[in-house]
Design an enzyme around this catalytic site. Structure first.
Site, short mmCIF file in Angstrom:
data_model
loop_
_atom_site.label_atom_id
_atom_site.label_comp_id
_atom_site.label_asym_id
_atom_site.label_seq_id
_atom_site.Cartn_x
_atom_site.Cartn_y
_atom_site.Cartn_z
CG ASP A 1 89.69 94.40 83.19
OD1 ASP A 1 88.74 93.70 82.76
OD2 ASP A 1 90.74 94.54 82.56
CG ASN B 1 99.03 99.58 76.35
OD1 ASN B 1 98.57 98.45 76.51
ND2 ASN B 1 98.62 100.63 77.05
CG HIS C 1 96.48 96.79 78.69
ND1 HIS C 1 95.66 97.86 78.41
CD2 HIS C 1 95.85 95.73 78.12
CE1 HIS C 1 94.62 97.46 77.73
NE2 HIS C 1 94.70 96.17 77.54
CD GLU D 1 96.31 100.89 80.26
OE1 GLU D 1 97.04 100.21 79.52
OE2 GLU D 1 95.14 101.21 79.95
P1 PGA Z 1 90.91 92.49 72.92
O1 PGA Z 1 91.50 93.09 74.27
O2 PGA Z 1 90.76 91.00 73.11
O3 PGA Z 1 89.60 93.17 72.78
O4 PGA Z 1 91.86 92.82 71.84
C1 PGA Z 1 92.52 92.49 74.96
C2 PGA Z 1 93.04 93.43 76.03
O5 PGA Z 1 93.10 94.65 75.82
O6 PGA Z 1 93.43 92.92 77.09
#
Ligand code: PGA
Length: 248
Positions: free
Chosen positions: A67, A136, A138, A143
């Site tokens: 992404d 959450n 995702h 999402e």
């Molecule tokens: P993080 O993000 O490794 O910064 O916690 C993971 C994500 O949101 O996919």
């Protein structure tokens, strides 16, 4: 779904880097799906170190990132182009033409996303995909509510994601509300999925993804149906699983 619970973040990153290294060594046309976020930097550090020591070569590797934020200036320090270059690409010998980040800057987002999908197919599909998980649930920026058939597309970020990712943006920079993300359908086509999660904050999402129903309300739960999905967790992220039997 295979679950590996390890002591801490360092061990999680080491285990993931080891799997990536074996994949890169064995596959003559290795196509890697790469992720960003705080959890992944440790993995890239270890892989770059292996390259520096001469034990790993990336010249045959093609990569596709999950992404990128929309609306950031070219080379913005909070963007994932910058993140990938500084945390990984500039330290290894992957060819510039072989590394791909979702097209988040152009106007014709639909066509550019379709072209991204085509490039993945032309490369032979993703062999090994790294994934993080949001609080959450995702995966990439898919999402809650994202279709399991979704493809690469422009999406609106959830409030929880905005809140959680604001820690990566300095006060003066406005966090983008939109991003381009690979779809869940795209991700599921990868030969192997490796999801990493560390820390207490991920424990509830991990529990729901592993023990809960497979539902678009919890995007990561779809990994239950992938034939080769592995979760590598530290003890805190696995805190709600009571998985002492699953330790490796
Ligand atoms: P993080 O993000 O490794 O910064 O916690 C993971 C994500 O949101 O996919």
């Amino acid at each position: 779904m295979r679950i590996i619970v390890l002591k801490d973040r360092k061990a999680v990153c080491a285990a993931a880097a080891k799997r990536v290294a074996v994949f890169v060594e064995k596959d003559k046309r290795a196509v890697l799906g790469l992720a960003t976020g705080g959890t992944m930097t440790g993995v890239y550090e270890i892989l770059a170190d292996k390259y520096r020591r001469g034990s790993l070569n990336f010249s045959h590797v093609t990569s596709f990132n999950l992404d990128e934020y929309c609306g950031l200036a070219q080379g913005h320090k909070c963007g994932y182009n910058y993140y990938m270059y500084h945390n990984f690409f500039r330290h290894i010998n992957i060819r510039e033409k072989n590394r791909h980040i979702p097209p988040a800057s152009g106007k014709n987002s639909g066509d550019a996303c379709a072209a991204y999908e085509k490039k993945i197919r032309r490369a032979g599909g993703i062999g090994l995909q790294l994934l993080g998980i949001g609080t959450n649930g995702h995966i990439a920026f898919n999402e809650p509510g994202s279709s399991f058939c979704s493809r690469t597309r422009r999406v609106k970020l959830a409030e929880e994601t905005l809140k959680s990712n604001s820690r990566y943006f300095p006060r003066c920079a406005k966090l983008p509300c939109y991003a381009v993300t690979m779809g869940i359908g795209t991700i599921l086509e990868a030969g192997e999925l490796l999801l990493l999660a560390c820390g207490n904050k991920k424990a509830a999402a991990v529990e729901a993804a592993v023990k809960g129903p497979v539902t678009t309300d919890m995007p990561a739960s779809i990994l239950q149906l992938h034939p080769k999905a592995t979760l590598i967790l530290d003890r805190q992220a696995a805190g709600k699983l009571k998985t002492h039997n699953w330790k490796f």
